[in-house]
Design a protein around this motif. Structure first.
Motif, PDB file in Angstrom:
ATOM      1  N   VAL A   1      10.480 -54.203 -65.597  1.00  0.00           N
ATOM      2  CA  VAL A   1      10.121 -54.812 -64.186  1.00  0.00           C
ATOM      3  C   VAL A   1      11.182 -54.154 -63.221  1.00  0.00           C
ATOM      4  O   VAL A   1      12.271 -53.935 -63.218  1.00  0.00           O
ATOM      5  N   MET A   2      10.501 -53.583 -62.001  1.00  0.00           N
ATOM      6  CA  MET A   2      11.348 -52.653 -61.272  1.00  0.00           C
ATOM      7  C   MET A   2      11.998 -53.544 -60.147  1.00  0.00           C
ATOM      8  O   MET A   2      11.742 -54.909 -60.185  1.00  0.00           O
ATOM      9  N   GLN A   3      13.227 -52.964 -59.555  1.00  0.00           N
ATOM     10  CA  GLN A   3      13.899 -53.853 -58.703  1.00  0.00           C
ATOM     11  C   GLN A   3      13.009 -54.284 -57.569  1.00  0.00           C
ATOM     12  O   GLN A   3      13.432 -55.362 -57.009  1.00  0.00           O
ATOM     13  N   ASP A   4      12.125 -53.382 -56.941  1.00  0.00           N
ATOM     14  CA  ASP A   4      11.392 -53.980 -55.784  1.00  0.00           C
ATOM     15  C   ASP A   4       9.848 -53.865 -56.485  1.00  0.00           C
ATOM     16  O   ASP A   4       9.145 -52.914 -56.094  1.00  0.00           O
ATOM     17  N   PRO A   5       9.510 -54.774 -57.029  1.00  0.00           N
ATOM     18  CA  PRO A   5       8.192 -54.723 -57.831  1.00  0.00           C
ATOM     19  C   PRO A   5       6.717 -54.552 -57.050  1.00  0.00           C
ATOM     20  O   PRO A   5       6.948 -55.371 -55.910  1.00  0.00           O
ATOM     21  N   LEU A   6       5.889 -53.934 -57.404  1.00  0.00           N
ATOM     22  CA  LEU A   6       4.595 -53.949 -56.595  1.00  0.00           C
ATOM     23  C   LEU A   6       3.478 -54.450 -57.554  1.00  0.00           C
ATOM     24  O   LEU A   6       3.484 -54.692 -58.508  1.00  0.00           O
ATOM     25  N   LEU A   7       2.952 -55.402 -56.737  1.00  0.00           N
ATOM     26  CA  LEU A   7       1.710 -56.114 -57.242  1.00  0.00           C
ATOM     27  C   LEU A   7       0.476 -55.307 -56.763  1.00  0.00           C
ATOM     28  O   LEU A   7       0.434 -54.992 -55.666  1.00  0.00           O
ATOM     29  N   PHE A   8      -0.225 -55.162 -57.607  1.00  0.00           N
ATOM     30  CA  PHE A   8      -1.587 -54.635 -57.117  1.00  0.00           C
ATOM     31  C   PHE A   8      -2.495 -55.275 -56.333  1.00  0.00           C
ATOM     32  O   PHE A   8      -2.018 -56.734 -55.924  1.00  0.00           O
ATOM     33  N   HIS A   9      -3.065 -54.679 -55.337  1.00  0.00           N
ATOM     34  CA  HIS A   9      -4.166 -55.573 -54.334  1.00  0.00           C
ATOM     35  C   HIS A   9      -5.113 -56.414 -55.083  1.00  0.00           C
ATOM     36  O   HIS A   9      -6.222 -55.786 -55.358  1.00  0.00           O
ATOM     37  N   ASN A  10      -4.919 -57.558 -55.532  1.00  0.00           N
ATOM     38  CA  ASN A  10      -5.972 -58.159 -56.425  1.00  0.00           C
ATOM     39  C   ASN A  10      -5.214 -59.659 -56.314  1.00  0.00           C
ATOM     40  O   ASN A  10      -4.123 -60.051 -55.882  1.00  0.00           O
ATOM     41  N   THR A  11      -5.938 -60.572 -57.186  1.00  0.00           N
ATOM     42  CA  THR A  11      -5.492 -61.730 -57.334  1.00  0.00           C
ATOM     43  C   THR A  11      -4.022 -61.752 -58.158  1.00  0.00           C
ATOM     44  O   THR A  11      -3.869 -61.040 -59.028  1.00  0.00           O
ATOM     45  N   VAL A  12      -3.236 -62.885 -57.927  1.00  0.00           N
ATOM     46  CA  VAL A  12      -1.967 -63.096 -58.663  1.00  0.00           C
ATOM     47  C   VAL A  12      -2.441 -63.054 -60.282  1.00  0.00           C
ATOM     48  O   VAL A  12      -1.654 -62.631 -61.143  1.00  0.00           O
ATOM     49  N   LEU A  13      -3.576 -63.773 -60.588  1.00  0.00           N
ATOM     50  CA  LEU A  13      -3.821 -64.015 -62.127  1.00  0.00           C
ATOM     51  C   LEU A  13      -4.250 -62.536 -62.580  1.00  0.00           C
ATOM     52  O   LEU A  13      -4.017 -62.205 -63.818  1.00  0.00           O
ATOM     53  N   LYS A  14      -4.984 -61.736 -61.932  1.00  0.00           N
ATOM     54  CA  LYS A  14      -5.498 -60.605 -62.203  1.00  0.00           C
ATOM     55  C   LYS A  14      -4.363 -59.440 -62.539  1.00  0.00           C
ATOM     56  O   LYS A  14      -4.090 -58.656 -63.326  1.00  0.00           O
ATOM     57  N   ASN A  15      -3.201 -59.785 -61.471  1.00  0.00           N
ATOM     58  CA  ASN A  15      -2.034 -58.789 -61.574  1.00  0.00           C
ATOM     59  C   ASN A  15      -1.380 -59.147 -63.100  1.00  0.00           C
ATOM     60  O   ASN A  15      -0.872 -58.189 -63.690  1.00  0.00           O
ATOM     61  N   VAL A  16      -1.165 -60.411 -63.240  1.00  0.00           N
ATOM     62  CA  VAL A  16      -0.588 -60.851 -64.467  1.00  0.00           C
ATOM     63  C   VAL A  16      -1.247 -60.370 -65.780  1.00  0.00           C
ATOM     64  O   VAL A  16      -0.735 -60.184 -67.015  1.00  0.00           O
ATOM     65  N   ALA A  17      -2.592 -60.415 -65.722  1.00  0.00           N
ATOM     66  CA  ALA A  17      -3.415 -59.962 -66.847  1.00  0.00           C
ATOM     67  C   ALA A  17      -3.579 -58.514 -67.078  1.00  0.00           C
ATOM     68  O   ALA A  17      -4.254 -58.165 -68.065  1.00  0.00           O
ATOM     69  N   TYR A  18      -2.897 -57.852 -66.139  1.00  0.00           N
ATOM     70  CA  TYR A  18      -3.353 -56.352 -66.040  1.00  0.00           C
ATOM     71  C   TYR A  18      -2.851 -55.537 -67.449  1.00  0.00           C
ATOM     72  O   TYR A  18      -3.727 -54.896 -67.823  1.00  0.00           O
TER      73      TYR A  18
END
Lengths: 338, 230
Positions: A87-104
């Motif tokens: 988990v990076m210091q300045d984490p990036l979330l993909f352009h998607n919903t929160v749930l889809k990010n967690v499910a990536y």
């Protein structure tokens, strides 16, 4: 949980533009351990984590994962990466919903859709963000992004979880909740957790073992003047008792076992007892002298070794030398308690 | 100026009465341009992606070439494709000259470098953390490519729209390769050129308005897609 080293670095050297940023002759992490990596900015913490998560290949040396040498040019690297998540210091979330990010991470592992959504929701719940599941990730605040990124890493249930300053953007309640979650994960699944932080209190509070990095080198596992003791009440004041006859005053509401450290720059050195409001005044003989740039590092035996940093000018004016008796004065408030 | 106002009035009546000649030109234009941009995207997006994500010898000249080809004059494309498809040309026996297929070939050549070069810029502009995040979460090469494309999807769509804008509005290669055959290869732009040269402004203006409406609609759709954001 200890079953031998899960990760080992052997003679690892890494450089950017010919500048050595990491130089680790030997370092190992036990399976199921909790590790803290501390050091100032630029000490090499992030580089170390990237190497340990196989994102960067060290210029020299080798890494062993579960006893096997890691080959960075091999196709199997992807399966190794699936067992360690950073988990990076300045984490990036993909352009998607929160749930889809967690499910990536589950999507890339081919987990069936309903199952990955179920698991993602469960992990999202552990970081307290279930209500944001269907929101766009880009609408979250810095702290929420950090928590989603941690949930995304946890969802993959890695053998090694590496976190670079995971609580930098979090307020206190969320910080302790994340730290508690990490401990739970460690106990429940035996996940090895390596956490880089500049917060010594967090590192010592969280880890079984703390690695201090300075200029890319491991400088032992303790900061200067780190003491283990017991916080007690003495003469109506708070006292860190290191043994029956030794200790010093501190400021803390806690009682019981604790770690404490004193910044060497906060200690006033004098040849005579120093008259001040500071509560702590120890004396002892100088047993070590070492020049660090324009500063002199004194090691004074006060019953336990104490390190102090003074300027070259003060050092010359006081005509100090090995065996000179000196007094060390510092405020109770300068003691950091972990 | 009177003729211009008359032209505009007549244009509006041609549009509202769904004049068959107008409809035919609109249909031919849309059919050829949509087909050409579909092929150009299938080829151009992967080219742009691969050039952006790989370091190889000669990468700079390739990028320079793609950028130069973005400004390829339409008549030059028309001329080259014509020379291949004409009776004496190597592909003459296929009998493609003066067909919509020939126009699609010309438009494909015009659009592909635009789609590729703008995709390249889009992919180069992706946050480097996208790659690291996908890799540390276990993505393989294909999954990484899918993730990167998905992260750059708005910029890649914009690249495709830019390519589409170029070919739906071009006249040179459509004229040379299609032959401007009424009801068959006559597009909006070739009709405008023809009618204007005849002094018949009304049909030209009507088609000009429709061209603008097409451009407007495409961009509205793009904006709506961007607003949805997911």
């Amino acid at each position: 949980m200890n079953q031998g080293p899960i990760l080992e670095l052997l003679n690892v050297k890494h450089s950017y533009n010919r500048r050595i940023v990491l130089d680790i002759p030997d370092m190992s992490f036990q399976s199921g351990g909790l590790y803290g990596v501390v050091g100032p900015n630029g000490a090499g913490k992030t580089t170390l984590l990237k190497i340990l998560s196989f994102l960067e290949e060290p210029r020299e040396g080798s890494i062993r994962f579960e006893g096997q040498f890691v080959n960075f040019s091999e196709n199997g690297l992807n399966s190794l990466r699936r067992q360690t998540t950073l988990v990076m210091q300045d984490p990036l979330l993909f352009h998607n919903t929160v749930l889809k990010n967690v499910a990536y991470g589950l999507w890339v592992r081919g987990v069936e859709k309903s199952e990955r959504m179920r698991r993602a929701l469960k992990v999202l719940d552990t970081v307290g963000l279930t209500r944001y599941a269907d929101q766009k990730a880009q609408n979250l605040s810095g702290g929420e992004i950090q928590r989603v990124a941690i949930a995304r890493a946890l969802a993959t249930n890695p053998k090694v979880l590496l976190l670079d300053e995971p609580t930098a953007n979090l307020d206190r309640p969320h910080t302790s909740s994340i730290i508690d979650t990490l401990r739970d994960i460690n106990t429940q699944f035996g996940t090895t957790i390596i956490l880089a932080t500049h917060n010594l209190r967090q590192a010592y509070g969280f880890s079984n073992d703390v690695i201090s990095l300075l200029d890319g080198r491991s400088v032992g596992s303790h900061p200067d003047n780190l003491f283990q003791g017991k916080i007690v009440e003495q003469n109506g004041r708070t006292w860190l008792s290191i043994d029956d006859s030794y200790g010093f005053y501190i400021v803390s509401d806690r009682r019981g076992p604790a770690y404490a450290s004193v910044d060497p720059k906060e200690i006033i050195v004098s040849r005579e007892p120093f008259d001040s409001s500071a509560l702590n005044c120890l004396h002892g003989k100088i047993v070590g002298l070492h020049q660090e740039g324009s500063l002199i590092r004194l090691t004074v035996d006060t019953g336990v070794p104490f390190v102090s940093l003074i300027t070259m000018t003060s050092f010359e004016e006081m005509q100090l030398n090995i065996n000179t008796t000196v007094y060390l004065t510092f405020k109770a408030a300068s003691v950091e308690v972990y | 100026m009177q003729y211009l106002f008359e032209g505009i009035a007549k244009a509006l009546s041609l549009i509202s009465s769904l004049d068959p000649e107008v409809l035919s030109a609109v249909w031919v234009s849309l059919r050829t341009s949509v087909t050409a941009i579909a092929f150009a995207s299938l080829i151009g997006v992967p080219i742009g992606f691969l050039v952006a994500t790989h370091n190889f010898r000669g990468k700079r000249p390739v990028v320079l070439l793609l950028n130069t080809l973005m400004a390829l004059p339409t008549v030059v494309v028309g001329l080259i494709v014509y020379s291949f498809l004409s009776r004496q040309g190597p592909l003459g026996p296929l009998g493609l000259l003066y067909t919509p297929s020939a126009m699609v070939v010309g438009q494909f050549i015009l659009a592909t470098p635009i789609v590729a070069a703008l995709t390249l810029t889009a992919v180069q502009g992706i946050d480097p953390r996208v790659r690291q995040t996908a890799v540390t979460l276990g993505a393989n090469r294909l999954q990484l490519a899918m993730t990167m494309t998905s992260e750059a999807r708005f910029a890649i769509t914009a690249a495709i729209i830019a390519g589409f804008g170029r070919i739906i509005a071009e006249v040179g290669s459509a004229m040379m390769l299609g032959g401007n055959i009424r009801g068959y290869t006559r597009t909006m732009t070739t009709t405008i050129a023809l009618e204007t040269s005849k002094g018949e402004f009304a049909l030209g203006i009507a088609l000009g308005v429709i061209l603008l409406i097409v451009a407007f609609t495409v961009n509205i759709l793009f904006q709506a897609l961007q607003r949805r954001g997911i």
